[in-house]
Enzyme design. Structure first.
Site, PDB file in Angstrom:
ATOM      1  N   ASN A 172       0.862  -1.145  -0.043  1.00 22.28           N
ATOM      2  CA  ASN A 172      -0.047  -0.128   0.059  1.00 22.28           C
ATOM      3  C   ASN A 172       0.836   1.250   0.148  1.00 22.28           C
ATOM      4  O   ASN A 172       0.513   2.173  -0.759  1.00 22.28           O
ATOM      5  CB  ASN A 172      -1.178   0.092   1.237  1.00 22.28           C
ATOM      6  CG  ASN A 172      -0.395  -0.163   2.470  1.00 22.28           C
ATOM      7  OD1 ASN A 172       0.833  -0.592   2.612  1.00 22.28           O
ATOM      8  ND2 ASN A 172      -0.936   0.189   3.702  1.00 22.28           N
ATOM      9  N   GLU A 200       3.848  -4.694  12.534  1.00 24.63           N
ATOM     10  CA  GLU A 200       2.786  -3.417  12.442  1.00 24.63           C
ATOM     11  C   GLU A 200       1.697  -4.346  11.639  1.00 24.63           C
ATOM     12  O   GLU A 200       1.924  -4.457  10.202  1.00 24.63           O
ATOM     13  CB  GLU A 200       3.178  -2.582  11.587  1.00 24.63           C
ATOM     14  CG  GLU A 200       4.411  -1.808  12.334  1.00 24.63           C
ATOM     15  CD  GLU A 200       3.960  -0.759  13.367  1.00 24.63           C
ATOM     16  OE1 GLU A 200       2.446  -0.977  13.641  1.00 24.63           O
ATOM     17  OE2 GLU A 200       4.461  -0.335  14.248  1.00 24.63           O
ATOM     18  N   CYS A 210      -3.348   1.373   6.558  1.00 24.88           N
ATOM     19  CA  CYS A 210      -3.436   0.744   7.895  1.00 24.88           C
ATOM     20  C   CYS A 210      -4.097   1.507   8.940  1.00 24.88           C
ATOM     21  O   CYS A 210      -5.269   1.143   9.451  1.00 24.88           O
ATOM     22  CB  CYS A 210      -2.016   0.178   8.226  1.00 24.88           C
ATOM     23  SG  CYS A 210      -1.017   1.696   8.686  1.00 24.88           S
TER      24      CYS A 210
HETATM   25  P1  NAD Z   1       0.336  -9.299   3.391  1.00 26.28           P
HETATM   26  O1  NAD Z   1       0.408  -9.867   5.000  1.00 26.28           O
HETATM   27  O2  NAD Z   1      -0.345 -10.256   2.638  1.00 26.28           O
HETATM   28  O3  NAD Z   1       1.743  -9.444   2.624  1.00 26.28           O
HETATM   29  C1  NAD Z   1       2.714  -8.568   3.452  1.00 26.28           C
HETATM   30  C2  NAD Z   1       4.367  -9.144   3.039  1.00 26.28           C
HETATM   31  O4  NAD Z   1       4.388 -10.438   3.732  1.00 26.28           O
HETATM   32  C3  NAD Z   1       4.169  -9.555   1.823  1.00 26.28           C
HETATM   33  O5  NAD Z   1       5.585  -9.075   1.410  1.00 26.28           O
HETATM   34  C4  NAD Z   1       4.185 -10.961   1.484  1.00 26.28           C
HETATM   35  O6  NAD Z   1       5.091 -11.528   0.294  1.00 26.28           O
HETATM   36  C5  NAD Z   1       4.887 -11.470   2.934  1.00 26.28           C
HETATM   37  N1  NAD Z   1       4.195 -12.686   3.293  1.00 26.28           N
HETATM   38  C6  NAD Z   1       3.338 -13.473   2.949  1.00 26.28           C
HETATM   39  N2  NAD Z   1       3.242 -14.625   3.587  1.00 26.28           N
HETATM   40  C7  NAD Z   1       4.422 -14.569   4.275  1.00 26.28           C
HETATM   41  C8  NAD Z   1       4.727 -15.610   5.007  1.00 26.28           C
HETATM   42  N3  NAD Z   1       4.375 -16.845   5.546  1.00 26.28           N
HETATM   43  N4  NAD Z   1       6.127 -15.290   5.835  1.00 26.28           N
HETATM   44  C9  NAD Z   1       6.933 -14.124   5.670  1.00 26.28           C
HETATM   45  N5  NAD Z   1       6.302 -13.178   4.563  1.00 26.28           N
HETATM   46  C10 NAD Z   1       5.265 -13.570   4.123  1.00 26.28           C
HETATM   47  O7  NAD Z   1      -0.211  -7.905   3.624  1.00 26.28           O
HETATM   48  P2  NAD Z   1      -0.794  -7.118   2.412  1.00 26.28           P
HETATM   49  O8  NAD Z   1      -1.973  -7.513   1.785  1.00 26.28           O
HETATM   50  O9  NAD Z   1       0.709  -6.620   1.570  1.00 26.28           O
HETATM   51  O10 NAD Z   1      -0.936  -5.473   3.264  1.00 26.28           O
HETATM   52  C11 NAD Z   1      -2.145  -5.030   3.686  1.00 26.28           C
HETATM   53  C12 NAD Z   1      -2.167  -5.511   5.131  1.00 26.28           C
HETATM   54  O11 NAD Z   1      -1.099  -4.785   5.937  1.00 26.28           O
HETATM   55  C13 NAD Z   1      -3.613  -4.958   5.888  1.00 26.28           C
HETATM   56  O12 NAD Z   1      -4.026  -5.677   6.688  1.00 26.28           O
HETATM   57  C14 NAD Z   1      -2.955  -3.812   6.565  1.00 26.28           C
HETATM   58  O13 NAD Z   1      -3.683  -3.011   7.473  1.00 26.28           O
HETATM   59  C15 NAD Z   1      -1.660  -3.985   6.788  1.00 26.28           C
HETATM   60  N6  NAD Z   1      -0.523  -2.771   6.987  1.00 26.28           N
HETATM   61  C16 NAD Z   1      -0.401  -2.390   8.458  1.00 26.28           C
HETATM   62  C17 NAD Z   1       0.309  -1.316   8.594  1.00 26.28           C
HETATM   63  C18 NAD Z   1       0.950  -0.941   9.947  1.00 26.28           C
HETATM   64  O14 NAD Z   1       1.654   0.020  10.082  1.00 26.28           O
HETATM   65  N7  NAD Z   1       0.308  -1.433  11.045  1.00 26.28           N
HETATM   66  C19 NAD Z   1       0.762  -0.691   7.583  1.00 26.28           C
HETATM   67  C20 NAD Z   1       0.439  -0.851   6.150  1.00 26.28           C
HETATM   68  C21 NAD Z   1      -0.114  -2.004   6.201  1.00 26.28           C
END
Ligand code: NAD
Length: 470
Positions: free
Chosen positions: A148, A244, A278
């Protein structure tokens, strides 16, 4: 200074590397090909990071901070090229709080992180006992990011890691690898070799980073489900983690708020990055006395805020970044409509329009247990819930497993403060939402994660405390 074309050339993988096309979510066209890195590539990157770390850690805070300042200058020199790529890959418009803003935040965050003082803390000095706490580097930091805010969140992970004497191996989201590869190309114009490597792989690469014995800490930003998987993968090596995770932030509007005066800030608190943020308002609780007036004021802002292809200068909202997220938003709005909730604006995507555009959608007269309220929609659809009893509204706001951000909107700051203290969220803003600052700690509660980013607390999180006494 990079141009958009030279950036694309710089991130083109060498011949023989496996690649896959990255699509522009606004047009369906191809931006360019991204490398498909493997677990073997990750192993090599971790080894290079491990080898480079001791000499980097041997520099003083001041020397490392100067390098961060130099990378900020490099980003500024190539800012327009980076923003053009970010807009094409992520979909966000160039203008508004979007692509150019995100690139600007990258250099601003690097400069702020370079400026923070972190001296050893003397915790006892009473004549008998002397004890001080130092923060030693963790070693190699594994960073895993979402799609995002791909560049800005990468910087949130890289800047404090490097400042504290660590080296970084970063795995970006499969949806937005180009932006992060390009950011690293620009930063690596000034960083010593081995300090920052981007491995554009899939989940298996992320999982290996989270379990790798040579990685001392994982900085993860993404969904709560993936966060839980990372906790499990990291358990055997007892890795330090900053998580996060997802949010479903509530905002409570009190009856003394002025609907027209707060409408712009409320709107952008919810729809920044087309709702793919987020810490954005995802549930809006409005007192019955001003419910209709707030709905009307928000509808006016929604209708006046242009959505379209990110590289068209007039647009301020863009598409969803990917089909999966588009489907989530469409499903949740459809469920709200079927429940009898009232769509004030939007809710009617045009199937002939290319790209993943979902119109700005406001949904009123909706129950708190509706899936559009209870689940994180992460897109341009906002449920507006009517309340009459403030205690009940606070209870509803606190009723989910998520606890990232929250906000209170009132003309009485003291009263808003008292309500803020009762909200279960890592950050509570008053008359604003999501207003982050590189000097102010940020992190989640409940299943929105743990650990803090930014400011002194954020630096300490990238160090291992060591107590020296006597
Ligand atoms: P996601 O969890 O699908 O993916 C995030 C990352 O994790 C990607 O790089 C993905 O390849 C990796 N990943 C997937 N499976 C994994 C595993 N088993 N082990 C290690 N890495 C793995 O998240 P997304 O869809 O990219 O992002 C959206 C989400 O992120 C929303 O829920 C949003 O609220 C959250 N978010 C939180 C913050 C915060 O600061 N709290 C900021 C931005 C987004």
């Amino acid at each position: 200074m990079e141009t958009y074309e030279s950036l694309l050339t710089a991130i083109t993988p060498p011949a023989g590397t496996a690649t896959r096309p990255i699509l522009n979510p606004a047009t369906g066209g191809t931006v360019t090909a991204a490398p498909v890195h493997t677990v073997e590539d990750l192993e090599a990157a971790v080894e290079a990071a491990r080898a480079a770390q001791p000499s980097w850690a041997a520099l003083s805070h001041q020397e490392r901070s100067q390098v961060l300042l130099d990378t900020a200058d490099a980003i500024d020199r190539s800012a327009e090229a980076l923003a053009q790529l970010l807009s094409r890959e992520q979909g966000k418009p160039l203008n508004g709080p979007n692509a150019r803003f995100e690139v600007g935040a990258c250099s601003a965050w690097l400069r702020a992180t370079a400026s923070i003082e972190l001296a050893p803390e003397v915790v006892v000095d009473d004549g008998e006992t002397y004890a001080e706490v130092h923060y030693r580097p963790v070693g190699v930091v594994g960073a895993i990011g979402p799609w995002n805010w791909p560049m800005m969140i990468a910087i949130w992970q890289i800047a404090p890691s490097l400042r504290m004497g660590n080296t970084v191996v970063l795995k970006p989201s499969e949806y937005t690898p180009l932006s992060v590869l390009a950011l690293a190309v620009v930063m690596n114009q000034v960083l010593p070799e081995g300090l920052l490597t981007v491995i554009a792989g899939g989940q298996e690469v992320g999982a290996r980073l989270a379990s790798h014995p040579a990685v001392g800490k994982v900085m993860f930003t993404g969904s709560t489900e993936t966060g839980k998987a990372i906790v499990r993968s990291s358990a055997d090596t007892v890795k330090r983690l900053t998580l996060e995770l997802g949010g479903n932030d509530a905002a409570i509007v009190l009856p003394d708020a002025d609907p027209r005066a707060i409408a712009q800030d409320l709107f952008w608190g919810a729809f920044i990055n087309t709702g793919q943020t987020c810490a954005a308002i995802k549930r809006l609780y409005v007192h019955a006395d001003i419910y209709d007036a707030v709905c009307d004021a928000l509808t006016d802002v929604a209708l006046a805020t242009p959505m379209g292809i990110g590289t068209d200068e007039q647009n301020l909202l863009g598409p969803l970044q990917n089909k999966q997220q588009y489907d989530i938003v469409a499903r949740l709005v459809d469920a709200a409509k079927e429940s009898g909730a009232k769509v004030l604006v939007g809710g009617n995507p045009d199937p002939r329009q290319p790209g993943y555009f979902y119109p700005t959608t406001l949904v009123a007269d909706i129950g708190n247990d509706n899936p559009l309220v209870a689940e994180e929609q992460f897109g341009p659809a906002l449920p507006i819930i009517r309340y009459t009893n403030l205690d009940e509204a606070i209870e509803l706001a606190n009723g989910l497993d998520a606890g990232l951000g929250a906000s209170v909107w009132s003309s009485d700051r003291k009263q808003a403060h008292r309500i803020a203290e009762r909200l279960q969220a890592g950050s509570v803003w008053i008359n604003a939402h999501g207003r982050i600052n590189p000097m102010v700690p940020f992190g989640g509660t409940k299943q929105s994660g743990y650990g803090l980013e930014f400011g002194v607390a954020g630096l300490k999180a990238l160090g291992v405390p060591q107590v020296i006494s006597g």
